[in-house]
Design a protein around this motif. Structure first.
Motif, PDB file in Angstrom:
ATOM      1  N   THR A 211       2.127  -4.026  -8.094  1.00  0.00           N
ATOM      2  CA  THR A 211       3.250  -3.829  -7.163  1.00  0.00           C
ATOM      3  C   THR A 211       3.273  -2.387  -6.661  1.00  0.00           C
ATOM      4  O   THR A 211       3.441  -2.137  -5.460  1.00  0.00           O
ATOM      5  N   TRP A 212       3.094  -1.449  -7.584  1.00  0.00           N
ATOM      6  CA  TRP A 212       3.097  -0.031  -7.208  1.00  0.00           C
ATOM      7  C   TRP A 212       1.984   0.282  -6.202  1.00  0.00           C
ATOM      8  O   TRP A 212       2.220   0.962  -5.195  1.00  0.00           O
ATOM      9  N   VAL A 213       0.791  -0.231  -6.456  1.00  0.00           N
ATOM     10  CA  VAL A 213      -0.345   0.010  -5.548  1.00  0.00           C
ATOM     11  C   VAL A 213      -0.057  -0.564  -4.166  1.00  0.00           C
ATOM     12  O   VAL A 213      -0.287   0.086  -3.138  1.00  0.00           O
ATOM     13  N   LEU A 214       0.441  -1.797  -4.120  1.00  0.00           N
ATOM     14  CA  LEU A 214       0.712  -2.444  -2.831  1.00  0.00           C
ATOM     15  C   LEU A 214       1.812  -1.719  -2.050  1.00  0.00           C
ATOM     16  O   LEU A 214       1.706  -1.568  -0.831  1.00  0.00           O
ATOM     17  N   VAL A 215       2.855  -1.282  -2.746  1.00  0.00           N
ATOM     18  CA  VAL A 215       3.922  -0.539  -2.067  1.00  0.00           C
ATOM     19  C   VAL A 215       3.373   0.773  -1.523  1.00  0.00           C
ATOM     20  O   VAL A 215       3.672   1.166  -0.392  1.00  0.00           O
ATOM     21  N   TYR A 216       2.560   1.444  -2.315  1.00  0.00           N
ATOM     22  CA  TYR A 216       1.957   2.707  -1.858  1.00  0.00           C
ATOM     23  C   TYR A 216       1.098   2.470  -0.611  1.00  0.00           C
ATOM     24  O   TYR A 216       1.202   3.210   0.379  1.00  0.00           O
ATOM     25  N   LEU A 217       0.257   1.442  -0.642  1.00  0.00           N
ATOM     26  CA  LEU A 217      -0.630   1.153   0.485  1.00  0.00           C
ATOM     27  C   LEU A 217       0.135   0.635   1.703  1.00  0.00           C
ATOM     28  O   LEU A 217      -0.348   0.743   2.835  1.00  0.00           O
ATOM     29  N   SER A 218       1.342   0.096   1.497  1.00  0.00           N
ATOM     30  CA  SER A 218       2.121  -0.457   2.609  1.00  0.00           C
ATOM     31  C   SER A 218       2.735   0.625   3.488  1.00  0.00           C
ATOM     32  O   SER A 218       3.175   0.345   4.603  1.00  0.00           O
ATOM     33  N   GLY A 219       2.795   1.860   2.976  1.00  0.00           N
ATOM     34  CA  GLY A 219       3.412   2.947   3.734  1.00  0.00           C
ATOM     35  C   GLY A 219       4.800   3.307   3.264  1.00  0.00           C
ATOM     36  O   GLY A 219       5.368   4.316   3.673  1.00  0.00           O
ATOM     37  N   VAL A 220       5.389   2.479   2.387  1.00  0.00           N
ATOM     38  CA  VAL A 220       6.684   2.789   1.779  1.00  0.00           C
ATOM     39  C   VAL A 220       6.435   3.702   0.589  1.00  0.00           C
ATOM     40  O   VAL A 220       5.427   3.552  -0.116  1.00  0.00           O
ATOM     41  N   HIS A 221       7.341   4.669   0.358  1.00  0.00           N
ATOM     42  CA  HIS A 221       7.112   5.590  -0.750  1.00  0.00           C
ATOM     43  C   HIS A 221       7.005   4.813  -2.058  1.00  0.00           C
ATOM     44  O   HIS A 221       7.822   3.938  -2.352  1.00  0.00           O
ATOM     45  N   ALA A 222       5.992   5.154  -2.870  1.00  0.00           N
ATOM     46  CA  ALA A 222       5.645   4.353  -4.044  1.00  0.00           C
ATOM     47  C   ALA A 222       6.749   4.306  -5.094  1.00  0.00           C
ATOM     48  O   ALA A 222       6.795   3.366  -5.900  1.00  0.00           O
TER      49      ALA A 222
END
Length: 400
Positions: A211-222
């Motif tokens: 989840t953390w990786v995907l949020v980071y890659l999505s452009g939202v702050h991790a």
């Protein structure tokens, strides 16, 4: 471990880490420290970040995970579990956000520093409760409860600012997948009290990292991944997890972040040459927070009690407002995010956070000490006023 769960010691460690970082940054070791902070770690060509970003986006997500667990508890079973309980600290938190923003904008309007307006809105709950524990012996529990609720609501505001203001080029597909993983994480966490808790715990860790990786890659702050996972976590195992993580967050995560964020060179310029960001934060944290929180709190308490004497006096609210001006952790993060593209202004904003939080700390220590002394004196007077019944002589007895 018990020491790292106390209210006092973690605040001391945080302060020591920030002071150490300033000393290192302004010494011959500064260049080496910056080089380490800028070193990239990870899987080459797949997923890499600098050491500074691993601390800011990675370790700090664990801090927000713990904060979200506490937030979930307070909203469901604690001091904010009803509209009546939440109303007064919510009004106080609104004052503690709006007045600092107004003061900051007055300093920074028309300059490149204007985008830093969210920085002085935060309250560092660990620092504030630490100061309260050190200087507030004898204070009624109502002040601590009020401050805790206020700081938690401030955390919500800070989280919203991070999620909304510092998000760019969102990949909604990745964000959607991460949301699905959060739902699975929440559902699966409700099975942690079964016999299969060990494999389930392993799966939850994997889901959390994914989840953390995907949020980071999505452009939202991790760090928002930590918030989402903490809110979705089943409450009973969540509280146990928070208890286990608390010493690591207090003793490692937050000091490392404080050291990394405070690793700035103090500019050798006249005060007039400092950025409006520095002056805006320096004034908005101690002055804006104290005025905003105490004034809005006093109004809300007066309205709620319809003219009756509130259970917290204006002097108590001033002390709480001064404690609210200790921005530190979240304010440092907001400084990093607001001025990510302008290192010079970012460093001066960081210095503003450290200086403003320091001024608030001193004012809070004085006010809290005075209020604590007042309540100890009241308690002493009340104990003296209690009549002790005279000792009676038994019937038929003789006095010696």
């Amino acid at each position: 471990m018990a020491l790292l769960r106390s209210a006092r010691f973690p605040a001391i460690i945080l302060l020591a880490a920030a002071v150490a970082a300033l000393i290192v940054a302004n010494s011959p070791l500064g260049a080496s420290a910056d080089a380490i902070k800028d070193t990239y770690l990870g899987i080459p060509g797949v997923f890499e970040m600098s050491v500074g970003h691993w601390i800011q986006d990675g370790l700090l997500a664990i801090f927000f995970f713990v904060v979200a667990i506490e937030l979930q508890f307070e909203l469901t079973a604690g001091e904010l579990n009803s509209a009546r309980k939440a109303l007064q600290p919510a009004i106080a938190a609104a004052g503690g956000v709006l007045i600092p923003i107004a003061i900051y904008v007055a300093f920074a309007a028309g300059s490149d520093a204007s985008r830093g307006w969210p920085i002085p809105t935060a309250t560092d709950i660990a620092f504030a409760l630490g100061v309260l524990a050190v200087f507030g012996k004898g204070l009624p529990s109502g002040i601590r409860i009020f401050l805790l609720a206020l700081a938690i609501l401030d955390d919500i505001v800070g989280i919203l600012f991070i999620a909304v203001l510092f998000t760019t080029d969102v990949n909604f597909a990745l964000l959607g997948i991460s949301a699905v993983l959060v739902v699975i994480f929440g559902l699966l966490s409700r099975r942690l009290d079964t016999r299969a808790r060990v494999p389930i715990a392993v799966i939850l860790v994997v889901l959390g990292i994914a989840t953390w990786v995907l949020v980071y890659l999505s452009g939202v702050h991790a760090t928002i991944a930590g918030v989402a996972l903490g809110l979705a976590f089943a409450q009973s195992p969540a509280l146990r997890t928070r208890h286990a993580l608390e010493p690591w967050v207090n003793g490692l995560v937050l000091p490392l972040f404080a050291f990394s964020a405070a690793l700035v060179v103090i500019p050798m310029v006249s005060p007039a040459q400092l950025s409006p960001a520095f002056w805006g934060i320096l004034v908005a944290l101690p002055v804006g927070k104290m005025i905003g929180i105490s004034l809005f709190s006093w109004i809300s308490l007066r309205l709620a009690n319809r003219g009756a004497t509130p259970h917290l006096s204006f002097a108590d609210l001033l002390a709480a407002g001064a404690l609210g001006g200790i921005g530190f952790t979240v304010s440092l993060l907001l400084s990093e995010l607001a001025f990510a593209g302008d290192p010079l202004v970012r460093d001066e904003a960081t210095l503003g956070v450290l200086a403003g939080s320091g001024v608030s700390l001193v004012i809070a220590a004085v006010l809290v000490s005075l209020r604590a002394r007042h309540f100890r004196r009241l308690a002493h007077v009340e104990s003296d006023d209690v009549e002790v019944p005279p000792t009676s002589t038994p019937t038929g007895g003789q006095l010696a």
